[in-house]
Write a protein that holds these residues in place. Structure first.
Motif, PDB file in Angstrom:
ATOM      1  N   GLU A  80       0.829  -1.212   0.110  1.00 16.03           N
ATOM      2  CA  GLU A  80      -0.119  -0.072  -0.047  1.00 16.03           C
ATOM      3  C   GLU A  80       1.006   1.192   0.127  1.00 16.03           C
ATOM      4  O   GLU A  80       0.516   2.395  -0.563  1.00 16.03           O
ATOM      5  N   GLN A  81       1.998   1.255   0.801  1.00 15.19           N
ATOM      6  CA  GLN A  81       2.948   2.215   0.758  1.00 15.19           C
ATOM      7  C   GLN A  81       3.397   2.766  -0.610  1.00 15.19           C
ATOM      8  O   GLN A  81       3.366   3.673  -1.091  1.00 15.19           O
ATOM      9  N   ASP A  87       1.518   7.347  -6.211  1.00 17.44           N
ATOM     10  CA  ASP A  87       0.554   8.271  -7.067  1.00 17.44           C
ATOM     11  C   ASP A  87       0.788   9.680  -6.413  1.00 17.44           C
ATOM     12  O   ASP A  87       0.230  10.527  -6.909  1.00 17.44           O
ATOM     13  N   LEU A  88       1.568  10.037  -5.314  1.00 14.18           N
ATOM     14  CA  LEU A  88       1.723  11.283  -4.801  1.00 14.18           C
ATOM     15  C   LEU A  88       2.684  12.167  -5.819  1.00 14.18           C
ATOM     16  O   LEU A  88       3.274  11.640  -6.721  1.00 14.18           O
ATOM     17  N   ASP A  89       2.553  13.481  -5.712  1.00 12.52           N
ATOM     18  CA  ASP A  89       3.303  14.635  -6.011  1.00 12.52           C
ATOM     19  C   ASP A  89       4.704  14.152  -5.625  1.00 12.52           C
ATOM     20  O   ASP A  89       4.879  13.514  -4.629  1.00 12.52           O
ATOM     21  N   ASP A  90       5.865  14.274  -6.623  1.00  8.52           N
ATOM     22  CA  ASP A  90       7.045  13.822  -5.949  1.00  8.52           C
ATOM     23  C   ASP A  90       7.420  14.591  -4.814  1.00  8.52           C
ATOM     24  O   ASP A  90       8.220  14.192  -3.968  1.00  8.52           O
ATOM     25  N   ASP A  91       7.318  15.947  -4.697  1.00  7.43           N
ATOM     26  CA  ASP A  91       7.623  16.724  -3.537  1.00  7.43           C
ATOM     27  C   ASP A  91       7.112  16.302  -2.251  1.00  7.43           C
ATOM     28  O   ASP A  91       7.754  15.729  -1.240  1.00  7.43           O
ATOM     29  N   GLN A  92       5.724  15.791  -2.170  1.00  9.02           N
ATOM     30  CA  GLN A  92       5.046  15.411  -1.176  1.00  9.02           C
ATOM     31  C   GLN A  92       5.673  14.109  -0.564  1.00  9.02           C
ATOM     32  O   GLN A  92       5.781  13.708   0.565  1.00  9.02           O
ATOM     33  N   ALA A  93       5.861  13.325  -1.762  1.00  7.96           N
ATOM     34  CA  ALA A  93       6.474  11.818  -1.362  1.00  7.96           C
ATOM     35  C   ALA A  93       7.680  11.830  -0.734  1.00  7.96           C
ATOM     36  O   ALA A  93       7.998  11.178   0.332  1.00  7.96           O
ATOM     37  N   PRO A 101      10.850   6.891   9.716  1.00  8.05           N
ATOM     38  CA  PRO A 101      12.117   6.187  10.235  1.00  8.05           C
ATOM     39  C   PRO A 101      12.892   5.815   9.094  1.00  8.05           C
ATOM     40  O   PRO A 101      12.429   5.266   7.962  1.00  8.05           O
ATOM     41  N   PRO A 102      14.363   5.898   9.066  1.00  7.55           N
ATOM     42  CA  PRO A 102      14.979   5.878   7.907  1.00  7.55           C
ATOM     43  C   PRO A 102      15.253   4.418   7.239  1.00  7.55           C
ATOM     44  O   PRO A 102      14.908   4.348   6.272  1.00  7.55           O
ATOM     45  N   GLU A 103      14.912   3.388   8.271  1.00  7.59           N
ATOM     46  CA  GLU A 103      14.929   1.913   7.671  1.00  7.59           C
ATOM     47  C   GLU A 103      13.621   1.726   6.953  1.00  7.59           C
ATOM     48  O   GLU A 103      13.547   1.075   5.987  1.00  7.59           O
ATOM     49  N   ASP A 104      12.499   2.300   7.535  1.00  9.04           N
ATOM     50  CA  ASP A 104      11.089   2.358   6.737  1.00  9.04           C
ATOM     51  C   ASP A 104      11.346   2.856   5.467  1.00  9.04           C
ATOM     52  O   ASP A 104      10.928   2.126   4.321  1.00  9.04           O
ATOM     53  N   ALA A 105      11.728   4.273   5.410  1.00 12.99           N
ATOM     54  CA  ALA A 105      11.995   4.904   4.174  1.00 12.99           C
ATOM     55  C   ALA A 105      12.724   4.125   3.208  1.00 12.99           C
ATOM     56  O   ALA A 105      12.237   4.247   1.969  1.00 12.99           O
ATOM     57  N   ALA A 106      13.903   3.498   3.449  1.00 13.00           N
ATOM     58  CA  ALA A 106      14.802   2.953   2.644  1.00 13.00           C
ATOM     59  C   ALA A 106      14.091   1.616   2.117  1.00 13.00           C
ATOM     60  O   ALA A 106      14.035   1.598   0.776  1.00 13.00           O
ATOM     61  N   SER A 107      13.155   0.835   2.654  1.00 17.62           N
ATOM     62  CA  SER A 107      12.622  -0.039   2.041  1.00 17.62           C
ATOM     63  C   SER A 107      11.292   0.575   1.067  1.00 17.62           C
ATOM     64  O   SER A 107      11.064  -0.293   0.192  1.00 17.62           O
ATOM     65  N   VAL A 108      10.420   1.365   1.600  1.00 20.28           N
ATOM     66  CA  VAL A 108       9.552   2.031   0.719  1.00 20.28           C
ATOM     67  C   VAL A 108      10.351   2.316  -0.565  1.00 20.28           C
ATOM     68  O   VAL A 108       9.488   2.179  -1.683  1.00 20.28           O
ATOM     69  N   ARG A 109      11.366   3.089  -0.486  1.00 26.12           N
ATOM     70  CA  ARG A 109      12.084   3.615  -1.864  1.00 26.12           C
ATOM     71  C   ARG A 109      12.447   2.406  -2.650  1.00 26.12           C
ATOM     72  O   ARG A 109      12.142   2.530  -3.914  1.00 26.12           O
ATOM     73  N   GLU A 110      12.917   1.350  -2.233  1.00 27.47           N
ATOM     74  CA  GLU A 110      13.130   0.284  -2.826  1.00 27.47           C
ATOM     75  C   GLU A 110      12.083  -0.003  -3.902  1.00 27.47           C
ATOM     76  O   GLU A 110      11.954  -0.557  -5.040  1.00 27.47           O
ATOM     77  N   LEU A 111      10.822  -0.242  -3.100  1.00 32.96           N
ATOM     78  CA  LEU A 111       9.550  -0.700  -3.713  1.00 32.96           C
ATOM     79  C   LEU A 111       9.112   0.235  -4.775  1.00 32.96           C
ATOM     80  O   LEU A 111       8.500  -0.126  -5.643  1.00 32.96           O
ATOM     81  N   GLY A 120       7.472  -6.117  -8.055  1.00 33.23           N
ATOM     82  CA  GLY A 120       7.913  -5.365  -6.923  1.00 33.23           C
ATOM     83  C   GLY A 120       6.937  -4.345  -6.284  1.00 33.23           C
ATOM     84  O   GLY A 120       6.972  -4.046  -5.204  1.00 33.23           O
ATOM     85  N   GLY A 121       5.995  -3.880  -7.071  1.00 30.71           N
ATOM     86  CA  GLY A 121       5.011  -2.992  -6.850  1.00 30.71           C
ATOM     87  C   GLY A 121       3.959  -3.736  -6.045  1.00 30.71           C
ATOM     88  O   GLY A 121       2.888  -3.076  -5.631  1.00 30.71           O
ATOM     89  N   LEU A 122       3.748  -5.058  -6.125  1.00 31.22           N
ATOM     90  CA  LEU A 122       2.790  -5.748  -5.586  1.00 31.22           C
ATOM     91  C   LEU A 122       3.155  -6.564  -4.195  1.00 31.22           C
ATOM     92  O   LEU A 122       2.130  -7.216  -3.514  1.00 31.22           O
ATOM     93  N   LEU A 123       4.427  -6.607  -3.915  1.00 31.17           N
ATOM     94  CA  LEU A 123       4.727  -7.702  -2.859  1.00 31.17           C
ATOM     95  C   LEU A 123       4.514  -7.042  -1.538  1.00 31.17           C
ATOM     96  O   LEU A 123       4.607  -5.599  -1.318  1.00 31.17           O
ATOM     97  N   VAL A 124       4.106  -7.760  -0.529  1.00 31.92           N
ATOM     98  CA  VAL A 124       4.320  -7.375   1.086  1.00 31.92           C
ATOM     99  C   VAL A 124       5.440  -7.841   1.737  1.00 31.92           C
ATOM    100  O   VAL A 124       5.910  -8.971   1.145  1.00 31.92           O
TER     101      VAL A 124
END
Lengths: 438, 438
Positions: A80-81, A87-93, A101-111, A120-124
């Protein structure tokens, strides 16, 4: 109730089903909407966003404060993330990612690097994973101690990795029932399970789940490290979306879905960009009529039949387009099989063209009294039906082969060519037998 | 290879993925196709049918010998059986049912009474069910003894009934892990689980799975007897099919999908029935042109613009139809909210109509040199765009309210009305200012 009364709002919404919630919130304007979302606990706000269409959810999160948005994003699952941030504006994203938190952000970035129609866009990432050296009783203890956290997980299988996080096996949870508690889980796992890579496209995922009865499949990177799991229902959901999008695109709603809650200018602009192309194509086709003005002024009755020929050829052609699109999506036809499709279409076109041509000829003769008028419009409609089904059947295959989206481009291409041919056939034939028509 | 060599065929097919199998078989004619199916073991034949589209599978089974067909049907799950038999000829379905063991036939008959878009048509009977009095260790023993049979089941949950087969609880299998083996399973079950009735329609099932994170939900009859379970992926699959069918219907493929392997006459007849209605509507609309023949013969340039006005209004209207269909399926609009939708549409229509009208007016003036011709066609297109989006936005809601299928009827209704209005606007305006146009 919208004036800041968090508990009132929460009570009101909790009485509604999620669908009525979406409907109720859909009626609020943006400002109130954001107010409601920030008043609610982040977990509930995330739940509400889950029930909105993705377009709508993205719009809302775009207009939230970054800190509020980040709190809500943290309550979402990894797929979902990835969806939402894509789908967000690049700036807002970017701002939201920085607030996580940095580790969350890193994994979200990867997906987020993968699109919605890739594994990759569908995995949990929220899966049960254990080291293969764990013992059965250790796994059972972990499960019971974290029962609350695992409540929403799909717990039919656990995934086992080696010390390098590489996928080595899959453990059906029911095997735990029959196992000795002091054995290592590696003894009861399925070795070398099927896995896929994060770049696998939606088509292939559909084929994969068609071929295998699994509810989910592990996704690995190039080094065979376990990234997460794609579930069958995520693939089904994306397939539904793709089918619905194809429908929208074929009707001229391009560039994502339109909801009537979107800003007026955005809605008008997106529709207009497609309409502008169509009107130019239309004006081009109508140019054929202009060439034959002399004939038309002598046999004015022809003007009555021009729109009929144009509309009916469009209808016949669109039927052929729809069947080709469907066969393509079912995998029953390959983009290279244009000749086979064409042969199948001209036989139908011959039958239907003859019937429609005869019908319109009879109408012309009864109304105008001149059998030659009937001949001209009947032959023209019959011939143009043949042209329309030939183009309609083959153009989606051709567009697909050339890498274009057949859902968007087939319709306009079809109607332009059939209009031109139709006008040319009617007016050309009429010019040739002008003496008998006057 | 098609000449009776069962092992050859089996080897050949087993090398292909299921999608290629479908493609390969799709190329065979019916006779060979049936031969292949009867040569294969029934279980593999069932597997192949599973990967064909339902229409195609039904066609094939219709032409098999009853005994062969019955053998294959026995290898299917209960929801597949219900689907397939519902799609067959009534005679063939009846013969196959008679060839099945009586108890199987009775349960298939019961489910076949429900359509594909109801819970009863989607449920599977192949679930883990136990009496609530069973002890934990009895359940575990049953599971391990029947591991082979249960392999394909969804084994996340077992369903517990009382002595009257009534649903009393749901048992998450993982609870077995933490339970004492001598306890009754009733101690670790979830009491009074949510359940649905067999008549629940697809819309509500979709809402249900939207609202709850379950992978499946138990289905009960009026006496709360457990009938089976509807899985989330069955609902997702049917939703995809419904979306794809809406697309086909909107393009004039009515009465189920068409595949190019179907008999020519069937394909032609089904397409033609829809085309015939459209041509009659078209001829009716063109009647407006006939009324204004005098005007048209004096200003022949108008004939060039009639098809443009007709086509473009159709395009604008179809965009509005598509958005309304989408909002209806998302539950974002109620069929009664016609005024709200209309207000949202006329604002877009005003903008887009003005732009398109201006564009066509400029083309008319540049080409013909008469500013009044531009005025007539520009105003007509602008006004007709307003009419088209008004009708396009509201007609799907109205049809839905009246119990008709908006996917089928919206398009023809829209184009007929907008054609009539468009022709009337152009030619009526032209007649009113005839002196300035000549």
């Amino acid at each position: 109730a919208e004036a800041g009364d968090a508990i009132g709002v929460e009570n009101f919404l909790s009485k509604l089903g999620p669908n009525d919630q979406a409907l109720a919130l859909n009626r609020l304007d943006e400002e109130h909407y954001c107010a409601v979302l920030t008043l609610l606990p982040a977990e509930e706000a995330a739940e509400i966003l889950r029930h909105l269409s993705e377009t709508q959810a993205a719009e809302l999160v775009d207009s939230l404060e970054v800190s509020d948005a980040a709190a809500i994003v943290q309550e979402m699952t990894s797929d979902e993330q990835a969806d939402l941030l894509g789908d967000l504006d690049d700036d807002q994203a970017e701002s939201i990612l920085r607030a996580l938190p940095p580790e969350d952000a890193a994994s979200v970035r990867e997906l987020a690097a993968y699109s919605d129609d890739q594994a990759g866009g569908l995995l949990v990432r929220e899966i049960l994973r254990f080291n293969q050296k764990s013992l059965v009783h250790e796994v059972i203890t972990t499960l019971s101690e974290n029962a609350e956290e695992f409540r929403d997980y799909d717990v039919q299988y656990a995934y086992l990795t080696d010390d390098d996080e590489k996928l080595v096996g899959v453990l059906p949870m029911r095997n735990l029932l029959f196992a000795k508690r002091t054995d290592p889980v590696a003894d009861i796992m399925i070795l070398d399970p099927l896995s896929i890579t994060a770049s696998m496209p939606l088509d292939e995922l559909r084929d994969f789940f068609d071929a295998h009865h699994f509810l989910g499949v592990p996704v690995v990177d190039d080094n065979h490290k376990l990234l997460g799991v794609v579930h069958r229902n995520a693939v089904d959901y994306e397939s539904t979306r793709a089918a619905e999008n194809d429908f929208l695109k074929s009707q001229g709603i391009i560039g994502g879905e339109e909801l009537r809650t979107m800003p007026l200018w955005q809605r008008a602009k997106r529709r207009l960009s497609w309409l502008s192309i169509n009107i130019l194509l239309n004006i081009g086709a109508a140019g054929v009529i202009a060439v034959y003005q002399d004939t038309l002024s002598k046999v004015i009755a022809l003007a009555v039949f021009l729109p009929i020929i144009s509309d009916m050829s469009g209808c016949s052609g669109n039927q052929a387009v729809a069947v080709s699109m469907r066969e393509l999506s079912l995998g029953l036809v390959r983009p290279t099989e244009m000749i086979r499709v064409w042969l199948k279409e001209i036989s139908v076109g011959l039958i239907n063209g003859s019937v429609l041509g005869l019908l319109v000829a009879i109408v012309a003769v009864v109304w105008d009294g001149n059998p030659y008028l009937g001949l001209v419009v009947g032959v023209a409609l019959c011939a143009n039906t043949l042209i329309a089904v030939s183009i309609g059947g083959t153009v989606p295959l051709l567009l697909k082969r050339l890498g274009f989206d057949p859902a968007v481009a087939s319709g306009p291409l079809l109607t332009t060519v059939t209009d031109m041919c139709g006008f040319f056939l009617v007016l050309g034939l009429a010019t040739a037998m002008l003496e008998r028509l006057i």
